[in-house]
Design a protein around this motif. Structure first.
Motif, PDB file in Angstrom:
ATOM      1  N   HIS A   1       0.893  -1.184   0.116  1.00 31.44           N
ATOM      2  CA  HIS A   1       0.078  -0.041   0.043  1.00 31.44           C
ATOM      3  C   HIS A   1       0.639   1.499  -0.171  1.00 31.44           C
ATOM      4  O   HIS A   1       0.716   2.052  -0.781  1.00 31.44           O
ATOM      5  N   ILE A   2       1.857   1.119   0.703  1.00 27.57           N
ATOM      6  CA  ILE A   2       2.735   2.180   0.830  1.00 27.57           C
ATOM      7  C   ILE A   2       3.650   2.651  -0.399  1.00 27.57           C
ATOM      8  O   ILE A   2       3.819   3.896  -1.094  1.00 27.57           O
ATOM      9  N   LEU A   3       3.910   1.622  -1.063  1.00 25.19           N
ATOM     10  CA  LEU A   3       4.418   1.777  -2.376  1.00 25.19           C
ATOM     11  C   LEU A   3       3.806   2.249  -3.275  1.00 25.19           C
ATOM     12  O   LEU A   3       3.981   3.000  -4.369  1.00 25.19           O
ATOM     13  N   PHE A   4       2.276   1.831  -3.166  1.00 28.45           N
ATOM     14  CA  PHE A   4       1.299   2.140  -4.042  1.00 28.45           C
ATOM     15  C   PHE A   4       1.341   3.817  -4.000  1.00 28.45           C
ATOM     16  O   PHE A   4       1.172   4.497  -4.966  1.00 28.45           O
ATOM     17  N   LEU A   5       1.325   4.243  -2.763  1.00 27.82           N
ATOM     18  CA  LEU A   5       0.914   5.736  -2.527  1.00 27.82           C
ATOM     19  C   LEU A   5       2.321   6.572  -3.189  1.00 27.82           C
ATOM     20  O   LEU A   5       2.053   7.460  -3.743  1.00 27.82           O
ATOM     21  N   SER A   6       3.287   5.841  -2.847  1.00 26.10           N
ATOM     22  CA  SER A   6       4.654   6.779  -3.238  1.00 26.10           C
ATOM     23  C   SER A   6       4.656   6.714  -4.790  1.00 26.10           C
ATOM     24  O   SER A   6       4.789   7.749  -5.490  1.00 26.10           O
ATOM     25  N   THR A   7       4.205   5.699  -5.128  1.00 26.84           N
ATOM     26  CA  THR A   7       4.318   5.655  -6.928  1.00 26.84           C
ATOM     27  C   THR A   7       3.341   6.648  -7.534  1.00 26.84           C
ATOM     28  O   THR A   7       3.633   7.127  -8.529  1.00 26.84           O
ATOM     29  N   ALA A   8       2.103   6.556  -6.837  1.00 28.03           N
ATOM     30  CA  ALA A   8       0.967   7.706  -7.369  1.00 28.03           C
ATOM     31  C   ALA A   8       1.511   9.068  -7.177  1.00 28.03           C
ATOM     32  O   ALA A   8       1.290   9.773  -8.031  1.00 28.03           O
ATOM     33  N   LEU A   9       2.204   9.231  -6.010  1.00 25.23           N
ATOM     34  CA  LEU A   9       2.683  10.472  -5.637  1.00 25.23           C
ATOM     35  C   LEU A   9       3.717  11.048  -6.776  1.00 25.23           C
ATOM     36  O   LEU A   9       3.729  12.016  -7.303  1.00 25.23           O
ATOM     37  N   PHE A  10       4.572  10.091  -7.042  1.00 27.26           N
ATOM     38  CA  PHE A  10       5.672  10.223  -8.084  1.00 27.26           C
ATOM     39  C   PHE A  10       5.149  10.597  -9.226  1.00 27.26           C
ATOM     40  O   PHE A  10       5.491  11.825 -10.116  1.00 27.26           O
ATOM     41  N   PHE A  11       3.970   9.793  -9.773  1.00 29.88           N
ATOM     42  CA  PHE A  11       3.476  10.160 -11.125  1.00 29.88           C
ATOM     43  C   PHE A  11       2.829  11.374 -11.065  1.00 29.88           C
ATOM     44  O   PHE A  11       2.324  12.178 -12.126  1.00 29.88           O
TER      45      PHE A  11
ATOM     46  N   SER B   1       7.989  11.700  -2.725  1.00 28.48           N
ATOM     47  CA  SER B   1       7.532  10.095  -2.928  1.00 28.48           C
ATOM     48  C   SER B   1       8.859   9.327  -2.787  1.00 28.48           C
ATOM     49  O   SER B   1       8.635   8.115  -2.300  1.00 28.48           O
ATOM     50  N   VAL B   2       9.882   9.622  -3.175  1.00 20.43           N
ATOM     51  CA  VAL B   2      11.083   8.974  -2.984  1.00 20.43           C
ATOM     52  C   VAL B   2      11.580   8.929  -1.731  1.00 20.43           C
ATOM     53  O   VAL B   2      12.065   7.545  -0.952  1.00 20.43           O
ATOM     54  N   ASN B   3      11.222   9.804  -0.677  1.00 24.41           N
ATOM     55  CA  ASN B   3      11.440   9.534   0.887  1.00 24.41           C
ATOM     56  C   ASN B   3      10.460   8.535   1.278  1.00 24.41           C
ATOM     57  O   ASN B   3      11.003   7.564   2.199  1.00 24.41           O
ATOM     58  N   ILE B   4       9.161   8.808   0.949  1.00 15.30           N
ATOM     59  CA  ILE B   4       8.524   7.749   1.257  1.00 15.30           C
ATOM     60  C   ILE B   4       9.002   6.368   1.043  1.00 15.30           C
ATOM     61  O   ILE B   4       9.018   5.239   1.881  1.00 15.30           O
ATOM     62  N   ASN B   5       9.387   5.905  -0.138  1.00 20.26           N
ATOM     63  CA  ASN B   5       9.992   4.754  -0.467  1.00 20.26           C
ATOM     64  C   ASN B   5      11.015   4.269   0.331  1.00 20.26           C
ATOM     65  O   ASN B   5      11.015   3.284   0.820  1.00 20.26           O
ATOM     66  N   PHE B   6      11.987   5.217   0.562  1.00 19.32           N
ATOM     67  CA  PHE B   6      13.108   5.041   1.371  1.00 19.32           C
ATOM     68  C   PHE B   6      12.708   4.541   3.013  1.00 19.32           C
ATOM     69  O   PHE B   6      13.101   3.467   3.146  1.00 19.32           O
ATOM     70  N   VAL B   7      11.843   5.329   3.391  1.00 18.82           N
ATOM     71  CA  VAL B   7      11.550   5.284   4.837  1.00 18.82           C
ATOM     72  C   VAL B   7      10.767   3.748   4.956  1.00 18.82           C
ATOM     73  O   VAL B   7      10.920   2.813   5.823  1.00 18.82           O
TER      74      VAL B   7
END
Lengths: 469, 104
Positions: free
Chosen positions: B8-18, B43-49
């Motif tokens: 879910h978190i990865l989905f959020l970050s990818t959506a934010l990126f695009f 979005s990259v920050n979310i990914n990393f964390v």
């Protein structure tokens, strides 16, 4: 222990010392004359260049985050040489400039960033170095503060570079997610080429392609090169591109080594497209800086062709070509800077009949263009020869021949400029320009480099002996 | 306690990126474009964390990286806004459509 920090980080310490010295002069009470400052700074940079050849040690620091090998030291020397030459050719432009010290402080900060980027062994240091080497560059592109074009160019540069680093970072974050590490070595141990890793690879490749202006991502290049002041354009097109290519090469050859069979075709296709598009757009340019921008795109295409060979010869030929490219492009930009600072003319049609009034500058420009085109007696020919040889190692002979045919297309536009200089009649050619000592020195160094680098085969052999796969 | 799954978190970050990328391409105001880039960086920050917390909780690489990204994004925004102010002085507009002297 302390000694280790001092010696391994030698080139960085020298740059930091120069930056601080300039900062103190800037905030200090005494108003120095521009001439004095320029001579002083050039002597410092010459010292920096010479110090690069002395006391070179290999080693690791900070748990492998920073590493230094003989090849990296050679790359740093090449960058030092380039910065010295840029500083020499910037003389006519900076002589009257109010913000001379800021120019050098920003220039050396980007150089520092490049040094850290080249010797990084960890994605964190790599990213920090990359940003340190691009953010001040945008400020440099805006250095003709009152020109509309200059600020437009800087805006385009900062937005596209921020966008490209965001793409690159997204790739890095996925790579971190799949491998669990940031160090180049550990990542390369965990690359298996599964789908997520391939996506990460493509994002990282796209970020890099923005920085070195490979074709689908080249659109900012020509605008920025045209709008920025000529010495900054020289710096952008030679030094910053060279530095990013060095680290691009080592990332490709160390981190993504295990999936080389997958990426070499991508690089190969990109290189062919880049050469073709760069050439076709260069045909119709009239502004010399814009023309050189597209020619540099085509040159990057050739460099990628050499890279796609994925062999030791690939590394050696790319570094060898970049050395030659540095000499030839800086010679051309030396002439352009001088003419645009004195006569404020930058288009090819302004250069008609240039030979009648300025024979020395005409010869420098002509030899530089011949070297960029790759005409045999100059070094550019040998550089391209080795690149194409390295590209052919994977056996794509048809496309390598296609790249070689593109060299012939490039002759058309390079020789168009030479024809304008030597043959076209003009009633009002650019008046005779007296060449100051410092740019003349830079041009002579570049001329010597362009002619002699090709003849001394030990240069290539030396680079080859240092390259490790 | 139900934990949010990593996907879910990865989905959020990818959506934010695009969303950020879309904003960059469609908006014509330079400040808004900068904000779009900030969105991509976040979005990259979310990914990393997220990766750090869920997969590699024994080391703090990802969190450190995101701190550095925040810092550098601030520096980048500072320089970009300085450039935009300078551009505003000469063009009297911060619309990218008005800065079109360099073309083709």
């Amino acid at each position: 222990m302390l000694n280790e920090y001092l010696i391994l980080l030698k080139s960085e310490w020298i740059i930091i010392a120069i930056i601080f010295l300039l900062l103190f002069i800037k905030v200090g009470p005494k108003d120095w004359k521009n001439e004095t400052l320029l001579y002083g700074i050039n002597i410092l940079l010459l010292f920096n260049l010479l110090a690069g050849f002395y006391n070179n040690v290999e080693g690791n620091l900070f748990n492998g985050m920073y590493h230094s090998t003989q090849l990296i030291l050679l790359e740093k020397n090449i960058l030092n040489l380039g910065v010295y030459l840029v500083s020499l050719i910037a003389y006519p432009w900076l002589k009257e400039h109010k913000h001379l010290l800021e120019f050098y402080i920003l220039l050396l900060s980007t150089l520092l960033g490049m040094f850290f980027m080249i010797s990084s062994g960890n994605l964190l240091i790599f990213y920090l170095g990359l940003e340190l080497s691009t953010i001040p560059l945008a400020a440099l592109a805006n250095f003709d503060l009152h020109k509309r074009q200059s600020s437009e160019a800087a805006m385009k540069l900062i937005i596209s570079s921020a966008f490209s680093s965001a793409i690159l970072l997204f790739g890095v974050s996925i790579l971190y997610g799949t491998t669990g590490s940031l160090s180049f070595y550990e990542i390369s141990q965990h690359i298996y080429g599964n789908q997520l890793q391939v996506i990460a690879f493509i994002l990282i490749l796209a970020g890099f392609c923005f920085k070195i202006s490979v074709v689908p991502f080249h659109l900012w290049t020509a605008d920025v090169y045209e709008g920025a002041p000529a010495p900054v354009t020289a710096y952008l097109s030679v030094i910053s591109k060279t530095a990013v290519l060095f680290i691009f090469m080592s990332v490709m050859y160390t981190v993504f080594k295990t999936i080389a069979t997958q990426w070499y075709l991508m690089i190969f296709v990109l290189s062919i497209v880049t050469i073709l598009i760069g050439n076709l757009f260069a045909l119709r340019q009239n502004n010399l800086k814009r023309f050189l921008a597209f020619s540099s795109i085509a040159q990057v295409g050739f460099i990628l062709l050499g890279l796609s060979g994925t062999s030791i010869m690939g590394i050696a030929s790319v570094i060898y070509f970049l050395l030659i490219y540095l000499f030839s492009n800086l010679a051309a930009f030396g002439v352009i800077t001088l003419v645009s600072a004195v006569a404020n003319k930058e288009t090819i049609s302004d250069y008609k009949g240039f030979y009648k009034t300025n024979p020395f500058l005409s010869w420098v420009l002509a030899i530089a263009l011949f070297s960029l085109a790759g005409v045999p007696p100059t070094a550019g020919f040998f550089g391209k020869f080795f690149l194409i040889m390295a590209g052919a190692e994977r056996g794509n002979y048809i496309w390598v021949v296609f790249a070689a045919i593109n060299m012939i297309i490039s002759f058309y536009y390079y020789l168009k400029v030479v024809k304008a200089i030597f043959m076209d009649p003009n009633d009002q050619p650019i008046e005779t320009i007296s060449i100051p000592a410092l740019p003349k020195l830079a041009m002579i160094i570049c001329l010597a480099g362009m002619i002699l680098t090709g003849f001394f085969s030990w240069i290539y052999e030396y680079i080859y002996s240092l390259s490790i796969l | 306690m139900n934990e949010v799954p990593l996907t879910h978190i990865l989905f959020l970050s990818t959506a934010l990126f695009f969303i950020g990328a879309y904003g960059l391409f469609t908006r014509r105001n330079m400040i808004t474009m900068l904000m779009a880039i900030e969105l991509m960086l976040n979005s990259v920050n979310i990914n990393f964390v997220a990766f750090n917390k869920y997969l590699y909780a024994d080391k703090l690489d990802g969190i450190f990286f995101s701190i550095f990204i925040i810092t550098i994004a601030a520096a980048e925004a500072a320089v970009a806004i300085a450039i935009i102010i300078n551009l505003y002085r000469s063009h009297h507009s911060i619309d990218v459509e008005d800065a079109t002297e360099l073309k083709y």
